[in-house]
Write a protein that holds these residues in place. Structure first.
Motif, PDB file in Angstrom:
ATOM      1  N   GLN A  75       0.649  -1.140   0.007  1.00  0.00           N
ATOM      2  CA  GLN A  75       0.132   0.011  -0.186  1.00  0.00           C
ATOM      3  C   GLN A  75       0.960   1.197   0.004  1.00  0.00           C
ATOM      4  OE1 GLN A  75      -3.172   0.379  -0.200  1.00  0.00           O
ATOM      5  NE2 GLN A  75      -4.014  -1.600   0.139  1.00  0.00           N
ATOM      6  N   LYS A  76       1.877   1.436   0.970  1.00  0.00           N
ATOM      7  CA  LYS A  76       2.622   2.557   0.935  1.00  0.00           C
ATOM      8  C   LYS A  76       3.421   2.796  -0.557  1.00  0.00           C
ATOM      9  CE  LYS A  76       6.623   4.451   3.305  1.00  0.00           C
ATOM     10  NZ  LYS A  76       7.662   4.534   4.424  1.00  0.00           N
ATOM     11  N   GLU A  77       3.983   1.724  -0.978  1.00  0.00           N
ATOM     12  CA  GLU A  77       4.720   1.791  -2.324  1.00  0.00           C
ATOM     13  C   GLU A  77       3.494   2.471  -3.418  1.00  0.00           C
ATOM     14  OE1 GLU A  77       6.333  -0.727  -5.899  1.00  0.00           O
ATOM     15  OE2 GLU A  77       5.880  -1.656  -3.771  1.00  0.00           O
ATOM     16  N   PHE A  78       2.505   1.864  -3.420  1.00  0.00           N
ATOM     17  CA  PHE A  78       1.499   2.213  -4.391  1.00  0.00           C
ATOM     18  C   PHE A  78       0.993   3.915  -4.097  1.00  0.00           C
ATOM     19  CE2 PHE A  78      -0.166  -1.090  -7.110  1.00  0.00           C
ATOM     20  CZ  PHE A  78       0.855  -2.051  -6.779  1.00  0.00           C
ATOM     21  N   ALA A  79       0.862   4.200  -2.985  1.00  0.00           N
ATOM     22  CA  ALA A  79       0.485   5.269  -2.635  1.00  0.00           C
ATOM     23  C   ALA A  79       1.553   6.389  -2.925  1.00  0.00           C
ATOM     24  CB  ALA A  79       0.170   5.396  -0.825  1.00  0.00           C
ATOM     25  N   GLU A  80       2.968   6.131  -2.687  1.00  0.00           N
ATOM     26  CA  GLU A  80       3.759   7.288  -3.022  1.00  0.00           C
ATOM     27  C   GLU A  80       3.978   7.406  -4.317  1.00  0.00           C
ATOM     28  OE1 GLU A  80       7.373   5.513  -1.169  1.00  0.00           O
ATOM     29  OE2 GLU A  80       6.939   5.995   0.743  1.00  0.00           O
ATOM     30  N   ALA A  81       3.793   6.229  -5.434  1.00  0.00           N
ATOM     31  CA  ALA A  81       3.797   6.480  -6.727  1.00  0.00           C
ATOM     32  C   ALA A  81       2.627   7.310  -7.042  1.00  0.00           C
ATOM     33  CB  ALA A  81       3.711   4.965  -7.170  1.00  0.00           C
ATOM     34  N   ALA A  82       1.391   7.098  -6.625  1.00  0.00           N
ATOM     35  CA  ALA A  82       0.288   7.875  -6.987  1.00  0.00           C
ATOM     36  C   ALA A  82       0.479   9.292  -6.431  1.00  0.00           C
ATOM     37  CB  ALA A  82      -0.917   7.246  -6.023  1.00  0.00           C
ATOM     38  N   THR A  83       0.994   9.516  -5.674  1.00  0.00           N
ATOM     39  CA  THR A  83       1.342  10.966  -5.233  1.00  0.00           C
ATOM     40  C   THR A  83       2.536  11.753  -6.223  1.00  0.00           C
ATOM     41  OG1 THR A  83       1.123  10.789  -2.864  1.00  0.00           O
ATOM     42  CG2 THR A  83       2.593  12.616  -3.599  1.00  0.00           C
ATOM     43  N   LEU A  84       3.316  11.043  -6.857  1.00  0.00           N
ATOM     44  CA  LEU A  84       4.302  11.419  -7.765  1.00  0.00           C
ATOM     45  C   LEU A  84       3.463  11.630  -9.241  1.00  0.00           C
ATOM     46  CD1 LEU A  84       7.765   9.491  -7.462  1.00  0.00           C
ATOM     47  CD2 LEU A  84       7.048  12.163  -7.080  1.00  0.00           C
ATOM     48  N   LEU A  85       2.498  10.609  -9.467  1.00  0.00           N
ATOM     49  CA  LEU A  85       1.665  10.821 -10.823  1.00  0.00           C
ATOM     50  C   LEU A  85       0.681  11.820 -10.764  1.00  0.00           C
ATOM     51  CD1 LEU A  85       1.594   6.870 -11.499  1.00  0.00           C
ATOM     52  CD2 LEU A  85       2.624   8.639 -13.106  1.00  0.00           C
ATOM     53  N   TYR A  86      -0.126  11.859  -9.545  1.00  0.00           N
ATOM     54  CA  TYR A  86      -1.463  12.433  -9.936  1.00  0.00           C
ATOM     55  C   TYR A  86      -1.451  13.695  -8.954  1.00  0.00           C
ATOM     56  CZ  TYR A  86      -2.434   7.745 -11.275  1.00  0.00           C
ATOM     57  OH  TYR A  86      -2.359   6.303 -11.877  1.00  0.00           O
ATOM     58  N   ALA A  87      -0.391  13.943  -7.838  1.00  0.00           N
ATOM     59  CA  ALA A  87      -0.756  15.136  -7.175  1.00  0.00           C
ATOM     60  C   ALA A  87      -0.013  16.292  -7.739  1.00  0.00           C
ATOM     61  CB  ALA A  87      -0.193  14.821  -5.618  1.00  0.00           C
ATOM     62  N   PRO A  88      -0.392  17.440  -7.425  1.00  0.00           N
ATOM     63  CA  PRO A  88       0.201  18.789  -7.843  1.00  0.00           C
ATOM     64  C   PRO A  88       1.774  18.664  -7.494  1.00  0.00           C
ATOM     65  CG  PRO A  88      -1.797  19.560  -6.896  1.00  0.00           C
ATOM     66  CD  PRO A  88      -1.733  17.714  -6.491  1.00  0.00           C
ATOM     67  N   ASP A  89       2.697  19.026  -8.493  1.00  0.00           N
ATOM     68  CA  ASP A  89       3.989  18.854  -7.945  1.00  0.00           C
ATOM     69  C   ASP A  89       4.410  19.833  -6.833  1.00  0.00           C
ATOM     70  OD1 ASP A  89       6.668  17.943  -8.271  1.00  0.00           O
ATOM     71  OD2 ASP A  89       7.275  19.523  -9.826  1.00  0.00           O
ATOM     72  N   ILE A  90       5.261  19.367  -6.051  1.00  0.00           N
ATOM     73  CA  ILE A  90       5.693  19.904  -4.977  1.00  0.00           C
ATOM     74  C   ILE A  90       7.054  20.855  -5.447  1.00  0.00           C
ATOM     75  CG2 ILE A  90       6.578  19.832  -2.496  1.00  0.00           C
ATOM     76  CD1 ILE A  90       4.790  17.561  -2.123  1.00  0.00           C
ATOM     77  N   PRO A  91       7.336  21.953  -5.090  1.00  0.00           N
ATOM     78  CA  PRO A  91       8.546  22.588  -5.725  1.00  0.00           C
ATOM     79  C   PRO A  91       9.640  22.391  -4.664  1.00  0.00           C
ATOM     80  CG  PRO A  91       6.950  24.101  -4.809  1.00  0.00           C
ATOM     81  CD  PRO A  91       6.119  23.176  -4.914  1.00  0.00           C
ATOM     82  N   ALA A  92      10.811  22.267  -4.858  1.00  0.00           N
ATOM     83  CA  ALA A  92      12.134  22.037  -4.126  1.00  0.00           C
ATOM     84  C   ALA A  92      12.347  23.455  -3.555  1.00  0.00           C
ATOM     85  CB  ALA A  92      13.139  21.451  -4.782  1.00  0.00           C
ATOM     86  N   HIS A  93      12.736  23.318  -2.125  1.00  0.00           N
ATOM     87  CA  HIS A  93      13.435  24.362  -1.294  1.00  0.00           C
ATOM     88  C   HIS A  93      14.642  24.431  -0.848  1.00  0.00           C
ATOM     89  CE1 HIS A  93       9.432  26.563  -1.534  1.00  0.00           C
ATOM     90  NE2 HIS A  93       8.771  25.608  -1.190  1.00  0.00           N
ATOM     91  N   GLY A  94      15.589  24.270  -1.704  1.00  0.00           N
ATOM     92  CA  GLY A  94      17.061  24.171  -1.531  1.00  0.00           C
ATOM     93  C   GLY A  94      17.472  22.648  -1.602  1.00  0.00           C
TER      94      GLY A  94
END
Length: 277
Positions: A87-106
């Motif tokens: 479940q955790k692995e699938f949820a992490e991949a789903a976040t990358l694919l479907y969620a708005p991108d999180i900008p890097a701060h440093g």
């Protein structure tokens, strides 16, 4: 038929492993709809991309052995659901694919003596030397046993890209853009059947996921000027959004779980689409 040629063009030269494609099906379609699917449905959708029943059953057995799927029976039918360990692995991949991108701060700079080379690669870290690694800072937790330092953008910013093999990623992005170029035409999308729209969406997710999970998603200031990652992301989001109405209509018509046909939409599938939009 025109749509048959379109799908064949996407599949042309694509190395499609059975287990990996089944993971794509569960991640994109099944996870937002309860996590369980009838084996017959799995066989039917895999046949559309040239994966026969024997290959499906072999791949499912391997996924069960790897604790990514778990089998159950209802009457004479076999069903498979996501194992809790996956479940955790699938949820992490789903976040990358479907969620708005999180900008890097440093940046995160990590001294990680216990981190293996494989784990560093999986976490998309750049290797500074010895036991020291670097990655864009998006608030990720440090691996166990690592000491984490935060850094602002250094003066030698462009040189940081050299700690990742961007050329291999660029090749994958170029392949994706070429492979799905035919779907950019709205008229051709309109001519797709519901079933082919779902197949096209699954292949889109499959190809994009395989490169995205390897991409450290470096800030634009570090990337080469001709970098194709942003263009690939824009293409993925536009095509996913346009294919979804027909694709989800086919899911509701043909995909079966233990309680009957899966629903066309769920709160989770709606959230994913909103994240892409």
């Amino acid at each position: 038929m025109a749509e048959d040629g379109l799908i064949a063009g996407i599949l042309d030269g694509l190395s499609l492993r059975s287990a990996a494609f089944i993971v794509t099906i569960y991640g994109d379609v099944v996870l937002p709809r309860g996590g369980v699917l009838w084996t017959g449905t799995l066989i039917e959708i895999c046949e559309r991309v040239g994966i026969n029943e024997s290959l499906v059953r072999t791949a499912v057995s391997r996924l069960v052995a790897a604790r990514r799927l778990k089998g159950e029976r209802a009457g004479r039918r076999s069903y498979y659901r996501l194992d809790a360990s996956a479940q955790k692995e699938f949820a992490e991949a789903a976040t990358l694919l479907y969620a708005p991108d999180i900008p890097a701060h440093g940046w995160q700079i990590l001294h990680a003596p216990a981190l293996s080379e494989d784990d560093a690669h999986r976490l998309r870290m750049g290797h500074l030397g010895g036991q020291v690694y670097i990655r864009p800072d998006r608030g990720q937790p440090a691996p166990r046993g690592a000491v984490l330092f935060h850094a602002t953008d250094p003066e030698t910013l462009p040189a940081l890209a050299g700690y990742w093999d961007l050329s291999a990623l660029q090749t994958r992005y170029l392949d994706m853009l070429s492979r799905f170029a035919g779907l950019r035409n709205a008229g051709r999308l309109h001519g797709l059947s519901d079933a082919d729209a779902l197949v096209a969406r699954l292949l889109l997710v499959h190809v994009y996921r395989n490169v995205l999970l390897r991409d450290p998603r470096l800030p634009a200031t570090v990337l080469p000027p001709d970098w194709k990652g942003a263009e690939a992301r824009d293409l993925f989001r536009a095509l996913y959004r346009d294919l979804t109405p027909k694709a989800e209509r086919h899911i509701a018509a043909r995909f079966e779980g233990t309680d009957g046909l899966l629903t066309e939409t769920t709160p989770e599938s709606t959230t994913r689409l909103a994240g892409i939009a």
